[in-house]
Design an enzyme around this catalytic site. Structure first.
Site, PDB file in Angstrom:
ATOM      1  N   HIS A 153    -107.991  65.731 -14.456  1.00  0.00           N
ATOM      2  CA  HIS A 153    -106.850  66.644 -14.377  1.00  0.00           C
ATOM      3  C   HIS A 153    -106.533  66.783 -12.895  1.00  0.00           C
ATOM      4  O   HIS A 153    -107.294  67.372 -12.146  1.00  0.00           O
ATOM      5  CB  HIS A 153    -107.315  67.997 -14.912  1.00  0.00           C
ATOM      6  CG  HIS A 153    -106.484  68.588 -15.978  1.00  0.00           C
ATOM      7  ND1 HIS A 153    -106.591  68.202 -17.297  1.00  0.00           N
ATOM      8  CD2 HIS A 153    -105.557  69.572 -15.958  1.00  0.00           C
ATOM      9  CE1 HIS A 153    -105.753  68.935 -18.028  1.00  0.00           C
ATOM     10  NE2 HIS A 153    -105.113  69.769 -17.216  1.00  0.00           N
ATOM     11  N   TRP A 156     -94.278  77.019 -13.392  1.00  0.00           N
ATOM     12  CA  TRP A 156     -94.037  75.840 -14.240  1.00  0.00           C
ATOM     13  C   TRP A 156     -92.532  75.519 -14.173  1.00  0.00           C
ATOM     14  O   TRP A 156     -92.134  74.514 -13.585  1.00  0.00           O
ATOM     15  CB  TRP A 156     -94.520  76.111 -15.668  1.00  0.00           C
ATOM     16  CG  TRP A 156     -95.964  75.773 -15.877  1.00  0.00           C
ATOM     17  CD1 TRP A 156     -96.456  74.688 -16.546  1.00  0.00           C
ATOM     18  CD2 TRP A 156     -97.111  76.511 -15.419  1.00  0.00           C
ATOM     19  NE1 TRP A 156     -97.840  74.708 -16.525  1.00  0.00           N
ATOM     20  CE2 TRP A 156     -98.264  75.813 -15.843  1.00  0.00           C
ATOM     21  CE3 TRP A 156     -97.293  77.671 -14.698  1.00  0.00           C
ATOM     22  CZ2 TRP A 156     -99.559  76.244 -15.557  1.00  0.00           C
ATOM     23  CZ3 TRP A 156     -98.577  78.117 -14.412  1.00  0.00           C
ATOM     24  CH2 TRP A 156     -99.697  77.399 -14.838  1.00  0.00           C
ATOM     25  N   ASP A 193    -100.830  65.980 -17.613  1.00  0.00           N
ATOM     26  CA  ASP A 193    -101.918  66.875 -17.208  1.00  0.00           C
ATOM     27  C   ASP A 193    -103.257  66.173 -17.316  1.00  0.00           C
ATOM     28  O   ASP A 193    -104.117  66.322 -16.458  1.00  0.00           O
ATOM     29  CB  ASP A 193    -101.912  68.146 -18.066  1.00  0.00           C
ATOM     30  CG  ASP A 193    -102.008  67.864 -19.565  1.00  0.00           C
ATOM     31  OD1 ASP A 193    -101.627  66.750 -19.992  1.00  0.00           O
ATOM     32  OD2 ASP A 193    -102.466  68.742 -20.321  1.00  0.00           O
ATOM     33  N   ARG A 235    -107.473  64.030 -24.087  1.00  0.00           N
ATOM     34  CA  ARG A 235    -107.425  64.832 -25.318  1.00  0.00           C
ATOM     35  C   ARG A 235    -106.030  64.756 -25.938  1.00  0.00           C
ATOM     36  O   ARG A 235    -105.150  64.054 -25.426  1.00  0.00           O
ATOM     37  CB  ARG A 235    -107.824  66.272 -25.005  1.00  0.00           C
ATOM     38  CG  ARG A 235    -106.832  67.018 -24.139  1.00  0.00           C
ATOM     39  CD  ARG A 235    -107.306  68.435 -23.876  1.00  0.00           C
ATOM     40  NE  ARG A 235    -106.411  69.137 -22.993  1.00  0.00           N
ATOM     41  CZ  ARG A 235    -106.803  69.920 -21.999  1.00  0.00           C
ATOM     42  NH1 ARG A 235    -108.097  70.081 -21.743  1.00  0.00           N
ATOM     43  NH2 ARG A 235    -105.922  70.542 -21.270  1.00  0.00           N
ATOM     44  N   ASP A 236    -105.836  65.517 -26.974  1.00  0.00           N
ATOM     45  CA  ASP A 236    -104.558  65.423 -27.709  1.00  0.00           C
ATOM     46  C   ASP A 236    -103.471  66.216 -27.005  1.00  0.00           C
ATOM     47  O   ASP A 236    -102.860  67.089 -27.590  1.00  0.00           O
ATOM     48  CB  ASP A 236    -104.758  65.945 -29.130  1.00  0.00           C
ATOM     49  CG  ASP A 236    -105.227  67.401 -29.131  1.00  0.00           C
ATOM     50  OD1 ASP A 236    -105.470  67.954 -28.036  1.00  0.00           O
ATOM     51  OD2 ASP A 236    -105.334  67.986 -30.216  1.00  0.00           O
ATOM     52  N   GLU A 237    -103.233  65.908 -25.736  1.00  0.00           N
ATOM     53  CA  GLU A 237    -102.233  66.665 -24.991  1.00  0.00           C
ATOM     54  C   GLU A 237    -101.350  65.708 -24.176  1.00  0.00           C
ATOM     55  O   GLU A 237    -100.250  65.411 -24.563  1.00  0.00           O
ATOM     56  CB  GLU A 237    -102.918  67.702 -24.103  1.00  0.00           C
ATOM     57  CG  GLU A 237    -101.953  68.751 -23.612  1.00  0.00           C
ATOM     58  CD  GLU A 237    -102.618  70.077 -23.302  1.00  0.00           C
ATOM     59  OE1 GLU A 237    -103.800  70.259 -23.627  1.00  0.00           O
ATOM     60  OE2 GLU A 237    -101.939  70.937 -22.714  1.00  0.00           O
ATOM     61  N   ASP A 285     -98.424  71.503 -12.994  1.00  0.00           N
ATOM     62  CA  ASP A 285     -99.375  70.506 -12.522  1.00  0.00           C
ATOM     63  C   ASP A 285     -98.648  69.511 -11.614  1.00  0.00           C
ATOM     64  O   ASP A 285     -99.112  69.174 -10.527  1.00  0.00           O
ATOM     65  CB  ASP A 285    -100.004  69.746 -13.700  1.00  0.00           C
ATOM     66  CG  ASP A 285    -100.593  70.653 -14.772  1.00  0.00           C
ATOM     67  OD1 ASP A 285    -100.006  71.721 -15.022  1.00  0.00           O
ATOM     68  OD2 ASP A 285    -101.620  70.299 -15.358  1.00  0.00           O
ATOM     69  N   GLU A 310    -110.681  69.456 -14.705  1.00  0.00           N
ATOM     70  CA  GLU A 310    -109.700  70.496 -15.025  1.00  0.00           C
ATOM     71  C   GLU A 310    -110.202  71.872 -14.601  1.00  0.00           C
ATOM     72  O   GLU A 310    -109.431  72.718 -14.159  1.00  0.00           O
ATOM     73  CB  GLU A 310    -109.458  70.503 -16.546  1.00  0.00           C
ATOM     74  CG  GLU A 310    -108.506  71.581 -17.022  1.00  0.00           C
ATOM     75  CD  GLU A 310    -108.238  71.496 -18.521  1.00  0.00           C
ATOM     76  OE1 GLU A 310    -109.104  70.967 -19.262  1.00  0.00           O
ATOM     77  OE2 GLU A 310    -107.166  71.947 -18.956  1.00  0.00           O
TER      78      GLU A 310
HETATM   79  C1  BGC Z   1    -102.765  71.921 -19.612  1.00  0.00           C
HETATM   80  C2  BGC Z   1    -102.451  72.339 -18.210  1.00  0.00           C
HETATM   81  C3  BGC Z   1    -101.210  73.144 -18.259  1.00  0.00           C
HETATM   82  C4  BGC Z   1    -101.549  74.362 -19.041  1.00  0.00           C
HETATM   83  C5  BGC Z   1    -100.496  75.404 -19.101  1.00  0.00           C
HETATM   84  C6  BGC Z   1    -103.044  73.136 -20.398  1.00  0.00           C
HETATM   85  O1  BGC Z   1    -103.399  72.885 -21.688  1.00  0.00           O
HETATM   86  O2  BGC Z   1    -103.785  71.010 -19.665  1.00  0.00           O
HETATM   87  O3  BGC Z   1    -102.635  71.416 -17.275  1.00  0.00           O
HETATM   88  O4  BGC Z   1    -100.601  73.371 -17.058  1.00  0.00           O
HETATM   89  O5  BGC Z   1    -101.995  74.048 -20.335  1.00  0.00           O
HETATM   90  O6  BGC Z   1    -101.061  76.587 -19.318  1.00  0.00           O
END
Ligand code: BGC
Length: 920
Positions: free
Chosen positions: A792, A566, A501, A505-507, A514, A771
């Site tokens: 994003h 998703w 995504d 950041r911490d993701e 996406d 984003e």
């Molecule tokens: C992500 C998104 C993702 C979403 C889901 C976010 O934190 O960055 O790209 O699809 O969460 O709700």
């Protein structure tokens, strides 16, 4: 849009082209499993593909012959000892599946293909290509190794210093093994993998140029290994094979800062490798990892994706990876725990450094640090020149944006400090680049240097999977050009191991919606065939036992499952991949899991309305109207997946399933109409996305489609001609406006620079896709830092319309991997010209157009062995010239379809009253 061909068009048009230049066809760009000369491949029946190249017009492959042998010379002589298809009457050139003698492990196979053209003329064989098999599931002559089991937490005793750090990250592990080569080597390969990430070296030289190998999979289920040709790195006498390993996705911080005590996969990285040496006398020797390897520490104090890296050059053990090193204090490795996962040859292009970007400015920040501006938001890391006394601590922090005072805006990184630290060794000039981390940044603040750095002291090194870039796109509008560049940059950086995504950041997770909304755009930008095929395996691996596809793949958040749009990616992306790349195996490989997903959704929603989610429904994520009807979105996706299942079943010849899913689709459609659509064509929720999805998935009764579309337009108007869509609706906005006759609105939206729009981010300095529409606004400044990525790609799904409609190269939903496609540029106010070239799986397709006082000129290139319908729209009375000859047709017909075979074409559509009869 009409796909029908003007009656008799093919015959009619042949007299407008000069066919005299035809020479024999050639096969070029040979790939095996969509990879060029793959080294290390476990697929027992690999698919062969090529592009057909030939000058002239209407060129077609009428037959092919593939030969395969384990000896190059044999293939050069035209013999296929392992497979010889003989002459096959077929125009297919993609994914011809190997049906020869069983493939042996560790073997290089050579192959070529010869073609026959439309007249039966035979071509010379293509340049010989190869693929090399890997272990093919065989056992490894090696055992897993890890940190020695001594000292607290398995750490090595500190070599005069402590490696402790605030993140409780272990120091990177240095592993080495000496061996002797006593006679000449014919060939040598290194097969290697890690639970963690690794870099291998031989006699001090890095092996290969892969980054973050072995990549990211569900390590509990499967693990990729890499193959390297190290024949030229071995020397007679003493050699040292070494590896540096770090936590990576296996045991480092990944996704929301989670790690210990709930480590995702394991707590300590491990390494597995062996050298396979074939001597000139034919003997084979394997040198594998095992207890005889030594483990030590070095300069890397820690290296983590989210936290960054600390490298203390004063702790370096010079020569540790070369012969002659006295490994005093090093210990025998610990025995690794290994993994029950399947070990498979890597299926996708590796992550590599893609390019370097010089800094465009360096300025002092309020805290005294020096802020380098690379002019472009990227994913990668900084390579820094350091000249400082021994022990000087230099710090590099990263950010995508600056605060108003010129300091770094790091609030949006959440718990990812993205902070690299280097402790200088004191040499006159040192070059530091982190090894096992990456950051999303445009700015890097360097502190701790003894003096002001020059602009050239830092370069940004761009990382990403090394995908073949397949589009060049340019228009007369700087806004559109920048939008395209921003989309391409967001894809480049976020296609790192999995489609993430965001990178900063911490993701950094493989969010499935996406990746599905962006699929078509991505497939224009790059050859994502192997990359998505691998990720779809991650999606399949992550399917729950109930049948739910995950919201992120590889799965790391066990609670996130099955959300509408998703989880649906698990059905949609395999099908789109098939349409785009033409490999039916992907449908076969995923069909069972696609069915399980449909059953999962169906069980919870027996009435055909998808009202009940067992887990989350994120709705139209990050839309601006906030009122999107979640059941509308969910049910539209349910209908879409049912339709895709019906098409898939039909392709796979499953008549009963086809009937079942056709019925299901009908049931969902009528439930949708009863529950969500009123007599005036209004849809529940009334958001732009609700209309877009309803129209895209065909949910409205035909007689209400126009009304529904007018409600959509009214909503745009009510928002002062602005979009409000989130992730899910955005992909359909411009295509639906275009398909229903308002391309002017699509043009308005992509050229708009007022809030909210893509252009608003651009005039405010965006170099990647944001984003959120309001990531930063003039009135409010930055959005909440808890979710404010500036890289994003999801909103970049508009790229599909730029390339597919503005340039006009094909459209989604055209099956056959561009065997037959449309070229249908849609012109609009504000753009004078547009030029695009797309490297389709079957060869380069070009479309360009330009406005002139006399009318519009177009240029098209159609690759050999394909056909295209050129669909143009003209004012009544406009005259059409194909390659400078006027076409005699009915000038009252508004839509003109020219059905053409391969070749380069110039088409002029000149106004009624122009005196020009020739091209400019
Ligand atoms: C992500 C998104 C993702 C979403 C889901 C976010 O934190 O960055 O790209 O699809 O969460 O709700």
């Amino acid at each position: 849009m009409s796909d029908s061909v003007m009656p008799g068009a093919s015959q009619l048009l042949s007299k407008y082209v000069d066919e005299s230049q035809a020479a024999s066809l050639r096969a070029e760009h040979l790939t095996c499993e969509m990879l060029v000369n793959p080294l290390g491949m476990d697929e027992p029946h690999p698919g062969f593909s090529w592009q057909v190249v030939g000058t002239g017009y209407n060129r077609l492959q009428s037959a092919y012959r593939i030969i395969v042998s384990d000896d190059r010379q044999t293939v050069a002589e035209g013999l296929g000892t392992h497979w010889d298809t003989g002459r096959i009457e077929s125009d297919e050139s993609l994914h011809i599946v190997y049906r020869g003698r069983p493939l042996s492990p560790f073997t290089r196979y050579y192959w070529t293909v010869e073609l026959w053209d439309e007249n039966g003329s035979h071509s010379a064989a293509a340049q010989i290509a190869w693929f090399e098999t890997g272990l093919r599931g065989g056992s490894w002559p090696a055992t897993w190794i890890r940190v020695p089991d001594v000292g607290p937490e398995g750490k090595l005793p500190p070599a005069g210093t402590t490696y402790d750090n605030e993140f409780s990250l272990d120091p990177c592990l240095y592993l080495r093994c000496s061996f002797t080569i006593r006679r000449p080597v014919a060939s040598a390969r290194l097969y290697a993998t890690a639970l963690g990430v690794y870099k291998a070296s031989l006699n001090g030289g890095t092996v290969g140029d892969h980054e973050f190998a072995p990549g990211w999979t569900d390590y509990a289920k499967r693990l990729s290994y890499q193959t390297f040709d190290i024949t030229s790195n071995l020397v007679l006498g003493d050699n040292v094979l070494a590896a540096l390993i770090s936590d990576g996705w296996y045991s480092g911080y990944v996704g929301y800062n989670r790690r210990k005590p709930a480590a995702h996969y394991g707590s300590k990285p491990e390494f597995l490798a062996f050298l396979r040496i074939v001597y000139e006398d034919g003997e084979v020797e394997a040198i594998g990892t095992g207890p005889h390897w030594q483990a030590g520490r070095g300069a890397l104090v820690y290296s983590d994706f989210l936290k960054g890296e600390k490298c203390d050059a004063t702790l370096a053990a010079p020569g540790w990876d070369r012969p002659g090193f006295l490994a005093s204090g090093w210990r025998p490795c610990g025995a690794g725990r290994g993994t029950p996962a399947k070990l498979e040859a890597q299926r996708e292009e590796p992550i590599r450094v893609q390019m370097e970007i010089p800094a465009v400015a360096v300025r002092a920040a309020p805290d005294g640090s020096w802020v380098f501006d690379f002019g472009q938001n990227i994913v990668g890391r900084v390579r820094l020149r350091v000249a400082a006394p021994r022990g000087t601590t230099v710090s590099i922090r990263h950010a995508e944006a600056l605060n108003p005072d010129g300091s770094l805006y790091t609030a949006n990184l959440r718990s990812a400090p993205a902070h690299d630290i280097y402790v200088a060794s004191g040499e006159s000039e040192e070059l530091y680049e982190p090894q096992f981390t990456f950051h999303g940044f445009r700015y890097a603040a360097v502190s701790g240097l003894p003096s002001q750095p020059s602009l050239h002291a830092a370069v940004a090194r761009v990382l990403g999977n090394d995908l073949r870039r397949t589009i060049s796109f340019e228009t007369s509008s700087e806004i559109i050009n920048r939008l395209h560049a921003n989309i391409a940059w967001s894809q480049r950086g976020n296609f790192l191991a999995v489609p993430t995504d965001c990178p900063q950041r911490d993701e950094r997770l493989g969010w499935t919606a996406d990746a599905q909304v962006f699929f078509h755009t991505a497939a224009y930008l790059a050859d994502v065939s192997a990359f998505y095929r691998k990720w779809l395996i991650d999606v399949q691996d992550a399917q729950s036992k109930e049948g739910a596809f995950p919201d992120v793949a590889p799965r790391i958040c066990s609670d996130r499952n099955g959300a509408p749009a998703w989880g649906d990616a698990g059905v949609l992306v395999p099908f789109w991949h098939y349409e785009r790349y033409g490999d039916v195996r992907i449908l076969r490989d995923h069909y069972a899991s696609m069915r399980r997903w449909m059953d999962y959704v169906g069980r919870a929603n027996p009435e055909g309305l998808r009202l009940h989610e067992l887990n989350l429904n994120y709705g139209d994520w990050l839309s601006l109207d906030g009122t999107a009807s979640k059941p509308v979105l969910a049910t539209a996706y349910y209908a879409l997946t049912a339709q895709v299942m019906a098409k898939t079943a039909e392709i796979l010849g499953r008549a009963e399933d086809f009937a079942e899913y056709t019925r299901l689709h009908e049931k969902i459609r009528s439930s949708f109409q009863r529950a969500f659509i009123d007599a005036a064509g209004r849809v529940q929720g009334g958001t732009q996305t609700a209309y877009l999805l309803g129209l895209y998935t065909g949910m409205f009764p035909t007689e209400l489609e126009e009304a529904a579309f007018s409600h959509l337009v009214a909503d745009l108007e009510a928002h002062d001609w602005h979009l409000t869509t989130g992730f899910i609706g955005v992909r359909h906005l411009c295509p639906i406006l275009t398909a229903y006759g308002r391309p002017d609105l699509a043009y308005h939206l992509v050229l708009d620079t007022t809030y909210p729009s893509w252009g608003y981010s651009i005039v405010n300095g965006a170099t990647t896709v944001w984003e959120r529409w309001d990531g930063w606004t003039k009135d409010r400044g930055f959005q909440t830092p808890s979710m404010n990525s500036f890289n994003h790609y999801a909103f970049g799904a508009v790229g599909e319309w730029l390339y597919g409609s503005m340039a006009g190269i094909g459209t989604a939903g055209q099956a056959g991997a561009f065997k037959k496609f449309s070229l249908s540029p849609i012109l609009g106010k504000g753009i004078e010209w547009c030029s695009a070239e797309f490297g389709s799986p079957r060869g380069p397709i070009r479309a360009a157009w330009r406005r002139h006082p006399e009318g519009i000129s177009y240029e098209f290139s159609i690759p050999a062995n394909t056909t295209a319908n050129i669909i143009l729209f003209r004012d009544v009375g406009a005259r059409i010239f194909l390659n400078n000859r006027e076409i005699a047709d009915d000038q009252d017909i508004h839509t003109v379809t020219l059905s053409l075979g391969s070749g380069n074409y110039q088409v002029n559509v000149w106004h009624k009253h122009t005196s020009h009869t020739q091209a400019c």
